[in-house]
Design a protein around this motif. Structure first.
Motif, PDB file in Angstrom:
ATOM      1  N   LYS A 135       0.958  -1.151  -0.109  1.00 53.09           N
ATOM      2  CA  LYS A 135       0.002   0.068   0.046  1.00 53.09           C
ATOM      3  C   LYS A 135       0.716   1.277  -0.057  1.00 53.09           C
ATOM      4  O   LYS A 135       0.456   2.275  -0.445  1.00 53.09           O
ATOM      5  CB  LYS A 135      -0.962   0.110   1.253  1.00 53.09           C
TER       6      LYS A 135
ATOM      7  N   ARG B  27       1.430   1.416  -3.954  1.00 55.49           N
ATOM      8  CA  ARG B  27       0.228   1.633  -4.540  1.00 55.49           C
ATOM      9  C   ARG B  27      -0.887   2.096  -3.696  1.00 55.49           C
ATOM     10  O   ARG B  27      -1.666   1.246  -3.093  1.00 55.49           O
ATOM     11  CB  ARG B  27      -0.186   0.125  -5.086  1.00 55.49           C
ATOM     12  N   THR B  28      -0.761   3.422  -3.246  1.00 54.12           N
ATOM     13  CA  THR B  28      -1.525   4.089  -2.630  1.00 54.12           C
ATOM     14  C   THR B  28      -2.964   4.264  -2.931  1.00 54.12           C
ATOM     15  O   THR B  28      -4.161   4.229  -2.102  1.00 54.12           O
ATOM     16  CB  THR B  28      -1.202   5.379  -2.406  1.00 54.12           C
ATOM     17  N   HIS B  29      -3.440   3.865  -4.248  1.00 54.98           N
ATOM     18  CA  HIS B  29      -4.776   3.967  -4.852  1.00 54.98           C
ATOM     19  C   HIS B  29      -5.453   2.911  -4.476  1.00 54.98           C
ATOM     20  O   HIS B  29      -6.886   2.688  -4.732  1.00 54.98           O
ATOM     21  CB  HIS B  29      -4.482   4.290  -6.275  1.00 54.98           C
ATOM     22  N   LEU B  30      -4.889   1.735  -3.974  1.00 52.58           N
ATOM     23  CA  LEU B  30      -5.596   0.308  -4.020  1.00 52.58           C
ATOM     24  C   LEU B  30      -6.237   0.517  -2.570  1.00 52.58           C
ATOM     25  O   LEU B  30      -5.552   0.609  -1.672  1.00 52.58           O
ATOM     26  CB  LEU B  30      -4.628  -0.771  -4.037  1.00 52.58           C
ATOM     27  N   ASP B  31      -7.514  -0.329  -2.281  1.00 53.91           N
ATOM     28  CA  ASP B  31      -7.870  -0.736  -1.096  1.00 53.91           C
ATOM     29  C   ASP B  31      -7.613  -2.211  -1.290  1.00 53.91           C
ATOM     30  O   ASP B  31      -7.645  -2.682  -2.108  1.00 53.91           O
ATOM     31  CB  ASP B  31      -9.449  -0.438  -1.106  1.00 53.91           C
TER      32      ASP B  31
ATOM     33  N   TYR C 166      -7.022  -4.502  -4.405  1.00 61.28           N
ATOM     34  CA  TYR C 166      -5.763  -5.273  -4.360  1.00 61.28           C
ATOM     35  C   TYR C 166      -5.814  -6.876  -4.588  1.00 61.28           C
ATOM     36  O   TYR C 166      -5.037  -7.404  -5.432  1.00 61.28           O
ATOM     37  CB  TYR C 166      -5.048  -5.167  -3.021  1.00 61.28           C
TER      38      TYR C 166
ATOM     39  N   ASP D 188      -5.110   6.395 -20.238  1.00 63.27           N
ATOM     40  CA  ASP D 188      -6.205   6.152 -19.414  1.00 63.27           C
ATOM     41  C   ASP D 188      -7.555   6.311 -20.181  1.00 63.27           C
ATOM     42  O   ASP D 188      -7.622   7.195 -20.933  1.00 63.27           O
ATOM     43  CB  ASP D 188      -6.236   7.069 -18.177  1.00 63.27           C
TER      44      ASP D 188
END
Length: 144
Positions: A23, A26-30, A34, A143
């Motif tokens: 985390k 990859r701070t954008h993942l919960d 994940y 994107d």
């Protein structure tokens, strides 16, 4: 005396144990996303995740995919590499990345490649100066 070991992570529980370290990169993942992404990447892309433990604590995590392309041939693509922010500059990233280099050689892969965000100058210095990587391209994305 520190006891270090590297272990491939397979189970949902093992992946969740690595989440607090992952985390940090990859701070954008919960947790839910994940686990979903890892499961799908393992199933469809051969994604592998290894953790470096110092005693019973995960101090670094690496995720990679064995790949084949016309450009690189048979190679390992490093998708994720992170050392716990409280444990950086202690040699853990080097140890884990070196482990993947050895894994690649033992499994008849010709090279290891990765991309790193433009803002990550400390990581770039690590890859180039400490690990001997060459900067060979830019990565472009769009994107949708």
């Amino acid at each position: 005396m520190r006891r270090l070991r590297i272990k491939e992570l397979h189970s949902r529980n093992e992946m969740m144990e690595a989440f607090p370290v992952m985390k940090q990169l990859r701070t954008h993942l919960d947790e839910k996303v994940y686990l979903e992404l890892i499961s799908e990447a393992q199933e469809k892309e051969g994604y592998k995740m290894f953790a470096l433990f110092h005693d019973s604590d995960i101090v670094a995590v690496i995720g990679f995919q064995p790949m084949i392309t016309l450009y690189y041939g048979k190679f390992i693509w490093i998708c994720d590499l992170v050392t716990d922010s409280h444990r950086r500059s202690e040699g853990y990233g080097e140890k884990l990345l070196s482990y993947v280099h050895q894994w690649a050689k033992e499994n008849k892969y010709e090279r290891v490649a990765l991309s790193s965000g433009l803002q990550r100058t400390d990581a770039h210095r690590f890859y180039e100066e400490k690990m001997g990587y060459d900067k060979v391209s830019f990565v472009f994305k769009i994107d949708f």
